[in-house]
Design an enzyme around this catalytic site. Sequence first.
Site, PDB file in Angstrom:
ATOM      1  N   ASP A  17     -14.237 -16.033 -13.553  1.00  0.00           N
ATOM      2  CA  ASP A  17     -13.348 -16.907 -12.799  1.00  0.00           C
ATOM      3  C   ASP A  17     -13.638 -16.665 -11.318  1.00  0.00           C
ATOM      4  O   ASP A  17     -14.237 -15.647 -10.947  1.00  0.00           O
ATOM      5  CB  ASP A  17     -11.900 -16.560 -13.148  1.00  0.00           C
ATOM      6  CG  ASP A  17     -10.915 -17.345 -12.309  1.00  0.00           C
ATOM      7  OD1 ASP A  17     -11.007 -18.582 -12.302  1.00  0.00           O
ATOM      8  OD2 ASP A  17     -10.068 -16.717 -11.649  1.00  0.00           O
ATOM      9  N   ASP A  19     -11.250 -17.959  -8.177  1.00  0.00           N
ATOM     10  CA  ASP A  19     -10.072 -17.754  -7.327  1.00  0.00           C
ATOM     11  C   ASP A  19      -9.192 -16.633  -7.870  1.00  0.00           C
ATOM     12  O   ASP A  19      -8.738 -16.681  -9.009  1.00  0.00           O
ATOM     13  CB  ASP A  19      -9.259 -19.042  -7.245  1.00  0.00           C
ATOM     14  CG  ASP A  19     -10.068 -20.191  -6.652  1.00  0.00           C
ATOM     15  OD1 ASP A  19     -10.496 -20.052  -5.506  1.00  0.00           O
ATOM     16  OD2 ASP A  19     -10.277 -21.196  -7.356  1.00  0.00           O
ATOM     17  N   LYS A 254       9.656  17.457  -1.126  1.00  0.00           N
ATOM     18  CA  LYS A 254      10.797  17.909  -1.926  1.00  0.00           C
ATOM     19  C   LYS A 254      10.560  17.796  -3.430  1.00  0.00           C
ATOM     20  O   LYS A 254      10.883  18.694  -4.195  1.00  0.00           O
ATOM     21  CB  LYS A 254      12.037  17.103  -1.541  1.00  0.00           C
ATOM     22  CG  LYS A 254      12.515  17.322  -0.102  1.00  0.00           C
ATOM     23  CD  LYS A 254      13.818  16.572   0.141  1.00  0.00           C
ATOM     24  CE  LYS A 254      14.311  16.755   1.564  1.00  0.00           C
ATOM     25  NZ  LYS A 254      13.477  16.075   2.558  1.00  0.00           N
ATOM     26  N   GLU A 312       0.060   6.502   1.744  1.00  0.00           N
ATOM     27  CA  GLU A 312       0.565   7.873   1.794  1.00  0.00           C
ATOM     28  C   GLU A 312      -0.597   8.883   1.820  1.00  0.00           C
ATOM     29  O   GLU A 312      -1.090   9.296   0.776  1.00  0.00           O
ATOM     30  CB  GLU A 312       1.491   8.136   0.595  1.00  0.00           C
ATOM     31  CG  GLU A 312       2.718   7.215   0.580  1.00  0.00           C
ATOM     32  CD  GLU A 312       3.688   7.536  -0.540  1.00  0.00           C
ATOM     33  OE1 GLU A 312       3.909   8.729  -0.804  1.00  0.00           O
ATOM     34  OE2 GLU A 312       4.207   6.590  -1.151  1.00  0.00           O
ATOM     35  N   LEU A 315      -2.914  15.305   4.093  1.00  0.00           N
ATOM     36  CA  LEU A 315      -3.898  16.069   4.847  1.00  0.00           C
ATOM     37  C   LEU A 315      -4.103  17.412   4.158  1.00  0.00           C
ATOM     38  O   LEU A 315      -3.138  18.140   3.902  1.00  0.00           O
ATOM     39  CB  LEU A 315      -3.443  16.272   6.295  1.00  0.00           C
ATOM     40  CG  LEU A 315      -3.745  15.115   7.263  1.00  0.00           C
ATOM     41  CD1 LEU A 315      -3.137  13.799   6.793  1.00  0.00           C
ATOM     42  CD2 LEU A 315      -3.260  15.451   8.677  1.00  0.00           C
TER      43      LEU A 315
END
Length: 379
Positions: A17, A19, A254, A312, A315
Amino acid sequence: MSMSNSLKKLSSCVLLDLDGTLINTDGVVGDILKKYLCKYGKQWDGRESLKIVGKTPLEAATTIVEDYGLPCAVDEFNSEFYPLFSAQMDKIKSLPGANRLIRHLKGHGVPMALASNSSRANIESKISYHEGWKECFSVIVGRDEVSKGKPSPDIFLEAARRLNKDPGDCLVIEDSVPGVMAAKAAGTQVIAVPSLPKQTHLYTSADDVINSLLDIRPEKWGLPPFQDWIENTLPIDPWRIGGPVIKGFGRGSKVLGIPTANLSTKHYADELVEHPSGVYFGWAGLATRGVFKMVMSIGWNPYFNNTEKTIEPWLLHDFTEDFYGEELRLIIVGYIRPEANFPSLESLVTKIHEDREVAEKALDLPLYAKFKDDPSLTK
């Protein structure tokens, strides 16, 4: 899973397909409809997308005119909408993984057909803006070349006929429910790549449902495998984003024990559309602290069922203090896996740590390590 267990019925050709599967038509259509509906005092909010995706242009136009109660006939709507759409056609971008897939199949001599609910002329106009695409397809079939459009099987049956293939030997790749229905009715195998978020449950008749074309594994279908995965990562064209670190959902530290450095998404709407939900990695720069390895998720976080798509980054460094408000610069250089849901918090945390290990190892490879010195990280 062993290859013998995961291998589907062998396919010898691929019917695609256009689109929503290879190109991001929905984005341009949405932009036009936002402006167009304003003149009637109506607001396009995207909720109608599910009703029109995969439909023929006439069906989509009828849905919009009827659902919004527009004071115009469907023909009048089309006569006004299509010049606007044609003028924007050069802005329709290929979806992530589309060029890679097309060139891979072409390079291995796998016959390909384009099979779309758009007209033949419309298809050819769209692909003319994507270099080399037209030459890659042995066959192009549009809605105006068969008696019925999808979800009727006619378009796929005609594509298989022109390729001199039995439909059972064809693999279809589709983004819409009508397209999947058409493929199954034609007797082909079909991979669904839903173009709208959180709609996977609608594709139960597909043989496989994947998050994006980046996740397609041709060898599952008896086709030549990609050779570009390196240490469980896929190199991508680097992309750069940045902004002040903001407070997120409060669950990174947390709930998960993994402190993420969240970025606002309000300036990155285009990037969020262009990059599929999933786990990526690269380098992160903080002007006063240096450059660090980074792994990040983009998406809806199914375990937490976000209502908005988020970015998100994590590091990969132990910081002794928060740095909310500091300018964070990211360069994303590779892809690890699609977004997934998990049965428990423990399994989610385990997978996140596996992602970290993959990213840590990959970023030592010269292919990725060279981006640590990218000037955009410290500007």
